[in-house]
Design an enzyme around this catalytic site. Structure first.
Site, PDB file in Angstrom:
ATOM      1  N   ASP A   7      -8.274   4.512  29.526  1.00  0.00           N
ATOM      2  CA  ASP A   7      -7.611   3.624  28.642  1.00  0.00           C
ATOM      3  C   ASP A   7      -6.116   3.571  28.767  1.00  0.00           C
ATOM      4  O   ASP A   7      -5.774   4.627  29.663  1.00  0.00           O
ATOM      5  CB  ASP A   7      -7.947   4.028  27.191  1.00  0.00           C
ATOM      6  CG  ASP A   7      -7.453   3.147  26.197  1.00  0.00           C
ATOM      7  OD1 ASP A   7      -7.270   1.913  26.279  1.00  0.00           O
ATOM      8  OD2 ASP A   7      -6.684   4.034  25.097  1.00  0.00           O
ATOM      9  N   ASP A  28      -3.163   2.509  25.967  1.00  0.00           N
ATOM     10  CA  ASP A  28      -2.474   2.730  25.054  1.00  0.00           C
ATOM     11  C   ASP A  28      -3.173   3.733  24.211  1.00  0.00           C
ATOM     12  O   ASP A  28      -4.303   3.888  23.938  1.00  0.00           O
ATOM     13  CB  ASP A  28      -2.379   1.602  24.029  1.00  0.00           C
ATOM     14  CG  ASP A  28      -1.751   0.313  24.817  1.00  0.00           C
ATOM     15  OD1 ASP A  28      -0.701   0.406  24.830  1.00  0.00           O
ATOM     16  OD2 ASP A  28      -2.365  -0.482  25.073  1.00  0.00           O
TER      17      ASP A  28
END
Length: 217
Positions: A8, A10
């Site tokens: 991922d 953020d």
């Protein structure tokens, strides 16, 4: 044996909360609406830009959602690198994994062109592929974007970890039948990751390297 990692973006690789919050608050100001404290955005982010704006607007202002989304895209594209930086230890982690021939990819709900802009600026020549939100496929936790990343890496789902900071990421890994690593330095914290059923939960980036490399034997 693991040969790759899907990350991922953020809250996992980069701390982007300030830029996301300031950009969203600027949109709210443009429409003469109340803004939110930075801490509120920990729960607003994670499910894509549309959901971020829905949460920031509240149910009583969803009639202007499309207009606010258009404003957000313009503002955030200009300011997405003002304060956004890798978390401490992330660059060293990625260099270690690459040195051991671990293939790396980014799978995020951030709009695709912005994901590419941020990742290529902060981590040049690091990731085999960067996949963000596009109309071509559903956002996480739907596993289709993961399947595309795996095809690009030419790896099976059991050969990679999915790594993220929220229940969205752990659910994504679960739906894709992958082992997951949750990181506590992001936007949501340990309890959410444990409740979501992460296979591993780590407090420091180097722990990811230990897990991945130990899995190689």
């Amino acid at each position: 044996m693991k040969k790759g990692c899907l990350f991922d973006l953020d809250g996992t690789l980069v701390d982007s909360l300030t830029d996301l919050a300031l950009s969203t608050n600027r949109v709210l100001e443009l429409h003469h609406l109340p803004t939110h404290e930075l801490s509120c955005y920990n729960q607003f982010v994670g499910n894509g830009v549309k959901k971020l704006m829905e949460r920031a607007l509240g149910s009583e202002h969803l009639d202007i959602l499309d207009e606010c989304l258009a404003d957000f895209h313009k503002i955030y594209e200009e300011h997405c690198l003002d304060h956004t930086l890798p978390y401490p230890g992330i660059v060293d982690l990625l260099e270690t994994l690459k040195a051991h021939d671990i293939a790396l990819a980014v799978v995020t709900n951030k709009p695709h062109h912005l994901a590419i802009k941020i990742v290529e600026h902060l981590f040049p020549d690091t990731f085999v592929t960067i996949l963000g939100q596009q109309d071509l496929y559903p956002i996480k936790p739907h596993p289709q974007i993961v399947h595309i990343a795996l095809m690009t890496l030419k790896m099976g789902r059991q050969e990679c970890y999915f790594i993220g900071d929220s229940n969205v990421d752990i659910d994504t890994g679960y739906q894709a039948d992958m082992e997951t690593i949750g990181v506590t330095w992001g936007f949501r914290g340990r309890k959410e990751l444990e409740d979501a059923g992460a296979d591993f939960v780590v407090d420091e980036p180097f722990e990811i390297g230990e897990i991945v490399l130990n899995d190689r034997g």
